[in-house]
Scaffold this active site. Structure first.
Site, PDB file in Angstrom:
ATOM      1  NE  ARG A 147      -4.828  -2.132   2.188  1.00 47.17           N
ATOM      2  CZ  ARG A 147      -4.774  -2.350   2.618  1.00 47.17           C
ATOM      3  NH1 ARG A 147      -5.545  -1.260   3.078  1.00 47.17           N
ATOM      4  NH2 ARG A 147      -5.838  -3.339   2.484  1.00 47.17           N
ATOM      5  CG  ASP A 190     -16.097   5.512   5.493  1.00 47.26           C
ATOM      6  OD1 ASP A 190     -16.467   4.652   5.607  1.00 47.26           O
ATOM      7  OD2 ASP A 190     -14.603   5.298   5.674  1.00 47.26           O
TER       8      ASP A 190
HETATM    9  C1  LIG Z   1     -15.522  -3.196   6.091  1.00 52.71           C
HETATM   10  S1  LIG Z   1     -15.870  -1.845   5.903  1.00 52.71           S
HETATM   11  C2  LIG Z   1     -17.478  -2.256   6.971  1.00 52.71           C
HETATM   12  C3  LIG Z   1     -18.364  -1.227   5.791  1.00 52.71           C
HETATM   13  C4  LIG Z   1     -19.481  -1.998   6.706  1.00 52.71           C
HETATM   14  N1  LIG Z   1     -20.356  -0.992   7.034  1.00 52.71           N
HETATM   15  C5  LIG Z   1     -20.019  -3.498   6.145  1.00 52.71           C
HETATM   16  O1  LIG Z   1     -20.303  -3.612   7.237  1.00 52.71           O
HETATM   17  O2  LIG Z   1     -20.221  -4.079   4.956  1.00 52.71           O
HETATM   18  C6  LIG Z   1     -14.987   0.154   6.713  1.00 52.71           C
HETATM   19  C7  LIG Z   1     -15.159   1.137   6.587  1.00 52.71           C
HETATM   20  O3  LIG Z   1     -15.278   1.436   8.205  1.00 52.71           O
HETATM   21  C8  LIG Z   1     -13.985   2.705   7.677  1.00 52.71           C
HETATM   22  N2  LIG Z   1     -13.106   3.696   8.283  1.00 52.71           N
HETATM   23  C9  LIG Z   1     -11.644   2.581   8.947  1.00 52.71           C
HETATM   24  N3  LIG Z   1     -11.590   3.243  10.184  1.00 52.71           N
HETATM   25  C10 LIG Z   1     -12.632   4.861  10.761  1.00 52.71           C
HETATM   26  C11 LIG Z   1     -12.272   5.089  11.306  1.00 52.71           C
HETATM   27  N4  LIG Z   1     -11.575   5.679  12.445  1.00 52.71           N
HETATM   28  N5  LIG Z   1     -14.189   6.573  11.280  1.00 52.71           N
HETATM   29  C12 LIG Z   1     -14.710   6.487  10.556  1.00 52.71           C
HETATM   30  N6  LIG Z   1     -14.675   5.097   9.557  1.00 52.71           N
HETATM   31  C13 LIG Z   1     -13.440   4.356   9.467  1.00 52.71           C
HETATM   32  C14 LIG Z   1     -13.110   2.755   6.600  1.00 52.71           C
HETATM   33  O4  LIG Z   1     -12.964   3.676   5.791  1.00 52.71           O
HETATM   34  C15 LIG Z   1     -14.579   1.292   5.881  1.00 52.71           C
HETATM   35  O5  LIG Z   1     -14.781   2.263   4.810  1.00 52.71           O
END
Ligand SMILES: C[S@@+](CC[C@H](N)C(=O)[O-])C[C@H]1O[C@@H](n2cnc3c(N)ncnc32)[C@H](O)[C@@H]1O
Length: 282
Positions: A34, A142
């Site tokens: 990455r 997000d």
């Molecule tokens: C695996 S996805 C899950 C998406 C959805 N909630 C689902 O269950 O399908 C995790 C998301 O969390 C977000 N994320 C990670 N750290 C975060 C933070 N500190 N604050 C807000 N969002 C965050 C990431 O950008 C990502 O889009």
């Protein structure tokens, strides 16, 4: 210390400070990949070490965060939560508050948008089933600015999405179809209709912030799914407690299949798989 190891430690520290995300030790190859991609994407002229120094000084912050989030999601993921929303939460809400009240929902890690759009489609399907209008609003946040833009655009590949809709949802009601030519192949894209888009407001928010820009007891429903797993147990507990103040008594919290409610367990009643109803304030 080995140079790669030192770089990776620097990335972990920076990422933790900016997002709260904790990368485990077996992620070293992922970190290197990455970092190189970030270097290419930012067209940074200089070494990776220089790039990390710049990030430490406040440059390329969004690009850095965006390249280390994991955004896996799909429509109606863990569909039992949407069934619970339609069969239990919405009818109980209407019974208690009447038709004029607004069902306020929050999606706290909305990624590319499939989750909040699934929430919105669930409300629409409930309207049809109950034969009444439901006033509702969804705030979706997000930390990743790329996925927020993707969600706001609302364009998805149908070949992938087709399998994702449960049979109680009629996707043709919510999406426009568009066929595009892609290097000789035909591809069907689906675009979210404006009626569904208008139900959702997408905003950038960091769950690791000290507090959230919402009122106490603002929401009837909070989705916090498949994001807690990226934080340490201690930080998961802190995030859940911060979210909890914005949930009404009687409101529902949904968390992901491998996540747990930590200390909230003393303040909720279980209403289904990873489904918790708030019964008292902390
Ligand atoms: C695996 S996805 C899950 C998406 C959805 N909630 C689902 O269950 O399908 C995790 C998301 O969390 C977000 N994320 C990670 N750290 C975060 C933070 N500190 N604050 C807000 N969002 C965050 C990431 O950008 C990502 O889009």
């Amino acid at each position: 210390m080995d140079k790669t190891l030192a770089l990776n430690e620097k990335v972990k520290k920076l990422l933790y400070g900016l997002t709260g995300i904790t990368l485990s030790n077996n992620k070293d190859i992922m970190i290197s990949n990455r970092l190189y991609k970030l270097q290419r994407d930012t067209k940074f002229v200089g070494t990776i070490d220089d790039l990390l120094d710049q990030i430490e000084e406040g440059e390329y912050i969004n690009e850095f965060i965006n390249s280390f989030t994991t955004n896996k999601t799909h429509f109606f993921r863990e569909d039992f939560h949407f069934i619970d929303l339609k069969q239990r939460v919405i009818p109980e809400f209407l019974e208690k508050n009447g038709s004029g009240a607004e069902l306020k929902m929050y999606c706290s890690a909305s990624s590319t948008g499939e989750e909040p759009y699934s929430m919105a489609m669930t409300v629409k399907e409930a309207e049809e089933e109950l034969n009444r209008t439901i006033k509702s609003s969804i705030i979706a946040t997000d930390i990743d600015t790329n996925v927020l833009q993707y969600a706001a655009d609302g364009i998805y590949r149908f070949s992938k999405s087709a399998k994702e809709f449960p049979d109680w949802v009629k996707p043709q009601k919510y999406f426009k179809r568009r066929v595009v030519q892609n290097i000789g192949n035909e591809e069907v894209l689906i675009k979210v209709k404006d009626e569904l888009k208008r139900m959702i407001s997408f905003q950038k928010m960091n769950l690791n912030d000290a507090s959230y820009p919402f009122k106490d007891n603002q929401f009837d429903v909070i989705f916090c799914r498949n994001v807690l797993i990226y934080f340490s147990a201690e930080d998961q507990n802190l995030i859940l407690k911060k979210l909890f103040r914005h949930l009404k008594i009687g409101g529902t919290l949904y968390i992901g299949h491998s996540e747990n409610p930590h200390d909230l367990i003393h303040y909720v009643q279980k209403a289904g798989q990873n489904t918790f109803v708030k019964i008292k304030e902390i």
